[in-house]
Design a protein around this motif. Structure first.
Motif, PDB file in Angstrom:
ATOM      1  N   GLU A  34     -57.278  34.490 -19.899  1.00  0.00           N
ATOM      2  CA  GLU A  34     -56.427  34.151 -18.872  1.00  0.00           C
ATOM      3  C   GLU A  34     -55.547  32.965 -19.375  1.00  0.00           C
ATOM      4  N   VAL A  35     -55.984  32.004 -20.029  1.00  0.00           N
ATOM      5  CA  VAL A  35     -55.501  30.848 -20.451  1.00  0.00           C
ATOM      6  C   VAL A  35     -54.488  31.147 -21.585  1.00  0.00           C
ATOM      7  N   ASN A  36     -54.930  32.217 -22.456  1.00  0.00           N
ATOM      8  CA  ASN A  36     -54.132  32.507 -23.701  1.00  0.00           C
ATOM      9  C   ASN A  36     -52.792  33.352 -23.131  1.00  0.00           C
ATOM     10  N   ARG A  37     -53.418  34.217 -22.255  1.00  0.00           N
ATOM     11  CA  ARG A  37     -51.999  35.002 -21.567  1.00  0.00           C
ATOM     12  C   ARG A  37     -51.021  34.284 -20.906  1.00  0.00           C
ATOM     13  N   PHE A  38     -51.623  32.975 -20.154  1.00  0.00           N
ATOM     14  CA  PHE A  38     -50.637  32.142 -19.446  1.00  0.00           C
ATOM     15  C   PHE A  38     -49.682  31.409 -20.526  1.00  0.00           C
ATOM     16  N   LEU A  39     -50.437  30.964 -21.621  1.00  0.00           N
ATOM     17  CA  LEU A  39     -49.933  30.474 -22.901  1.00  0.00           C
ATOM     18  C   LEU A  39     -48.814  31.152 -23.481  1.00  0.00           C
ATOM     19  N   ASP A  40     -49.009  32.559 -23.516  1.00  0.00           N
ATOM     20  CA  ASP A  40     -48.149  33.422 -23.959  1.00  0.00           C
ATOM     21  C   ASP A  40     -47.133  33.943 -23.473  1.00  0.00           C
ATOM     22  N   SER A  41     -47.109  33.185 -22.219  1.00  0.00           N
ATOM     23  CA  SER A  41     -45.918  33.831 -21.125  1.00  0.00           C
ATOM     24  C   SER A  41     -44.616  33.301 -21.754  1.00  0.00           C
ATOM     25  N   LYS A  42     -43.408  34.193 -21.485  1.00  0.00           N
ATOM     26  CA  LYS A  42     -42.194  33.918 -21.837  1.00  0.00           C
ATOM     27  C   LYS A  42     -41.499  32.926 -20.710  1.00  0.00           C
ATOM     28  N   ILE A  43     -42.176  32.664 -19.759  1.00  0.00           N
ATOM     29  CA  ILE A  43     -41.477  31.726 -18.760  1.00  0.00           C
ATOM     30  C   ILE A  43     -41.175  30.335 -19.372  1.00  0.00           C
ATOM     31  N   THR A  44     -40.066  29.679 -18.921  1.00  0.00           N
ATOM     32  CA  THR A  44     -39.939  28.499 -19.410  1.00  0.00           C
ATOM     33  C   THR A  44     -40.368  27.355 -18.579  1.00  0.00           C
ATOM     34  N   LEU A  45     -40.737  26.169 -19.323  1.00  0.00           N
ATOM     35  CA  LEU A  45     -41.261  24.951 -18.480  1.00  0.00           C
ATOM     36  C   LEU A  45     -40.622  24.742 -17.193  1.00  0.00           C
ATOM     37  N   GLU A  48     -38.657  26.855 -15.375  1.00  0.00           N
ATOM     38  CA  GLU A  48     -39.030  28.000 -14.227  1.00  0.00           C
ATOM     39  C   GLU A  48     -40.539  27.860 -13.826  1.00  0.00           C
ATOM     40  N   LEU A  49     -41.146  27.226 -14.477  1.00  0.00           N
ATOM     41  CA  LEU A  49     -42.741  26.795 -14.177  1.00  0.00           C
ATOM     42  C   LEU A  49     -42.870  25.708 -13.046  1.00  0.00           C
ATOM     43  N   ILE A  50     -42.040  24.734 -13.159  1.00  0.00           N
ATOM     44  CA  ILE A  50     -41.978  23.540 -12.550  1.00  0.00           C
ATOM     45  C   ILE A  50     -41.239  23.654 -11.218  1.00  0.00           C
ATOM     46  N   SER A  51     -39.762  24.350 -11.345  1.00  0.00           N
ATOM     47  CA  SER A  51     -39.085  24.693 -10.192  1.00  0.00           C
ATOM     48  C   SER A  51     -39.842  24.930  -9.027  1.00  0.00           C
ATOM     49  N   PRO A  52     -40.535  25.867  -8.906  1.00  0.00           N
ATOM     50  CA  PRO A  52     -40.921  26.531  -7.521  1.00  0.00           C
ATOM     51  C   PRO A  52     -41.868  25.198  -6.866  1.00  0.00           C
ATOM     52  N   MET A  53     -42.404  24.504  -7.664  1.00  0.00           N
ATOM     53  CA  MET A  53     -43.408  23.318  -7.252  1.00  0.00           C
ATOM     54  C   MET A  53     -42.451  22.256  -6.841  1.00  0.00           C
ATOM     55  N   ALA A  54     -41.616  22.020  -7.576  1.00  0.00           N
ATOM     56  CA  ALA A  54     -40.626  20.667  -7.561  1.00  0.00           C
ATOM     57  C   ALA A  54     -39.320  20.941  -7.628  1.00  0.00           C
ATOM     58  N   PRO A  55     -38.466  21.730  -6.673  1.00  0.00           N
ATOM     59  CA  PRO A  55     -37.143  22.029  -6.628  1.00  0.00           C
ATOM     60  C   PRO A  55     -36.234  21.185  -6.967  1.00  0.00           C
ATOM     61  N   GLU A  56     -36.398  19.873  -6.524  1.00  0.00           N
ATOM     62  CA  GLU A  56     -35.625  18.789  -6.670  1.00  0.00           C
ATOM     63  C   GLU A  56     -35.648  18.276  -8.148  1.00  0.00           C
ATOM     64  N   LEU A  57     -36.437  18.467  -9.077  1.00  0.00           N
ATOM     65  CA  LEU A  57     -36.371  18.414 -10.501  1.00  0.00           C
ATOM     66  C   LEU A  57     -35.626  19.300 -11.430  1.00  0.00           C
ATOM     67  N   THR A  58     -34.774  18.343 -12.320  1.00  0.00           N
ATOM     68  CA  THR A  58     -33.704  19.372 -13.063  1.00  0.00           C
ATOM     69  C   THR A  58     -34.029  18.580 -14.572  1.00  0.00           C
ATOM     70  N   LYS A  59     -33.423  19.313 -15.484  1.00  0.00           N
ATOM     71  CA  LYS A  59     -33.682  18.761 -16.931  1.00  0.00           C
ATOM     72  C   LYS A  59     -33.115  17.341 -16.969  1.00  0.00           C
ATOM     73  N   GLU A  60     -31.933  17.159 -16.288  1.00  0.00           N
ATOM     74  CA  GLU A  60     -31.329  15.663 -16.254  1.00  0.00           C
ATOM     75  C   GLU A  60     -32.087  14.620 -15.620  1.00  0.00           C
ATOM     76  N   ASN A  61     -32.817  14.957 -14.623  1.00  0.00           N
ATOM     77  CA  ASN A  61     -33.422  13.922 -13.761  1.00  0.00           C
ATOM     78  C   ASN A  61     -35.044  13.907 -13.817  1.00  0.00           C
ATOM     79  N   PRO A  84     -39.845  28.494 -23.878  1.00  0.00           N
ATOM     80  CA  PRO A  84     -40.772  29.087 -23.085  1.00  0.00           C
ATOM     81  C   PRO A  84     -42.500  28.425 -23.456  1.00  0.00           C
ATOM     82  N   LEU A  85     -43.121  28.847 -22.703  1.00  0.00           N
ATOM     83  CA  LEU A  85     -44.633  28.224 -22.611  1.00  0.00           C
ATOM     84  C   LEU A  85     -45.257  28.724 -24.147  1.00  0.00           C
TER      85      LEU A  85
END
Length: 379
Positions: A95-106, A108-121, A283-284
């Motif tokens: 499962e960890v290998n499948r997660f780390l092999d994901s094409k989702i970007t960092l 995209e992974l963080i935004s659902p948990m913290a929508p206020e965070l952007t690359k700039e801030n 991507p991850l």
């Protein structure tokens, strides 16, 4: 009436009564589902046995599950089973290998948990959160001693490492004294001593050569630095300082190291170790590539056994906080009796039929006895 016909009729009536009675008894386990009233009078045996006792059944099942089925010792044995551990390790690695092999970007992974965070801030927001967390932690524990915060085994580990460090310190002191720079420092120290003591220094310098004195003093210092007594002295001093340090309160530490410096150190470490802005759009699979093997092999092999050991130790507390007894009770109480009836009958239909046939057979046998008695008595 013909005796044979009478006997057959009695057997048939007895068999019918026995079969119907057993069939009705089986159905009355579940039916009717609700009380049946005639006016204000509740008909006896309504609802059925299981609907009537569903709350008691739910409570008993909850207690049985906690006390006899899902027990801390049983779950602990399962967790500590080597086969289970190996299976869990393989599954976790997969499962960890499948997660780390994901094409989702960092991002995209963080935004659902913290929508206020952007690359700039992202770094600014994390530093604010870090400052808030550290300040709150320091304020809540300002009257707490350091040794009361760290686990007991860490305190013992700290003493062990301090003793090991004393050996390193002794070796470095001896090594420095034996080096050309060490020799020069000793000689300069003696010359400086003679110069600062005026006539007495000049008199001593004329009687004893500064070079001879420095050589003698240097040799004595080197021998003393390599002695076991010196190592023990250094160890005692360092251990005493370590114990003094962990006996300090958090607010005492802040008198020597300002809170702003502590927060700045953590922020700097966070920025250098986790450059989120640089990895935000990657991507991850690309981010994790350099360390994927270490994470999936060494990381999982370290974390999973630790997690299993922690859960096994805390199993009683985990089960207590899960409130398994209440969960089972609520689920059984919410279970529809009609579904429970279908479930039980679906599993045991053949056995229930045999019970019905057995009732019919016993009823037929009773009818046979009755007919025999009637015929013998000539009634």
């Amino acid at each position: 009436m013909d005796p044979i016909l009478f006997t057959i009729m009695m057997i048939g009536i007895g068999a019918m009564i026995g079969g119907v009675t057993n069939s009705l008894a089986i159905r009355m386990l579940f039916r009717p589902y609700r009380p049946v009233y005639i006016g204000k009078f509740q008909i006896p045996f309504t609802p059925g046995l299981i609907p009537k006792r569903q709350s008691e059944l739910a409570k008993q099942l909850g207690e049985m599950v906690v006390e006899h089925l899902v027990t801390p010792s049983g779950l602990r044995n399962k967790l500590l089973n080597e086969t289970f551990r190996e299976t869990l390790l393989r599954g976790t690695r997969k499962e960890v290998n499948r997660f780390l092999d994901s094409k989702i970007t960092l991002g995209e992974l963080i935004s659902p948990m913290a929508p206020e965070l952007t690359k700039e801030n992202v770094h600014g927001e994390l530093e604010k959160q870090l400052e808030k967390t550290i300040s709150g932690w320091l304020d809540r524990r300002k009257d707490v001693k350091i040794k009361d915060i760290v686990p007991g085994e860490w305190e013992e580990r700290g003493i062990f490492l301090t003793k090991r460090a004393s050996i390193y310190v002794q070796r470095k002191i001896a090594s420095y004294l034996e080096s050309p720079d060490g020799r020069y420092r000793v000689k300069a120290l003696i010359n400086d001593y003679f110069e600062k003591h005026g006539m007495f220094g000049q008199l001593m310098s004329s009687i004893f050569s500064s070079r001879n004195i420095s050589e003698r003093l240097h040799g004595t210092m080197v021998r003393y630095a390599n002695k076991e007594e010196t190592r023990q002295w250094i160890e005692d001093v360092m251990v005493e300082e370590y114990k003094h340090l962990i006996a300090l309160k958090v607010e005492d530490i802040e008198q020597h190291i300002r809170r702003e410096e502590i927060i700045a150190s953590f922020s700097g470490a966070l920025s250098s170790l986790v450059p989120l802005d640089r990895y935000w759009d990657k991507p991850l699979s690309e981010i994790s590539a350099p360390v994927r093997e270490r994470i999936t092999e060494d990381g999982v092999a370290f974390v999973v056994p630790k997690a299993i050991d922690f859960l096994s130790v805390q199993m009683e507390s985990v089960i207590k906080h899960l409130h398994l007894e209440d969960i089972v009770k609520e689920q059984v109480e919410a279970f529809e009796v009609s579904r429970l009836e279908d479930l039980v009958l679906g599993i045991s239909r053949r056995e229930f039929k045999m019970i019905t046939y057995l009732g019919a057979m016993l009823g037929g046998f009773v009818g046979l006895l009755q007919s025999g008695i009637v015929l013998l008595l000539g009634i």
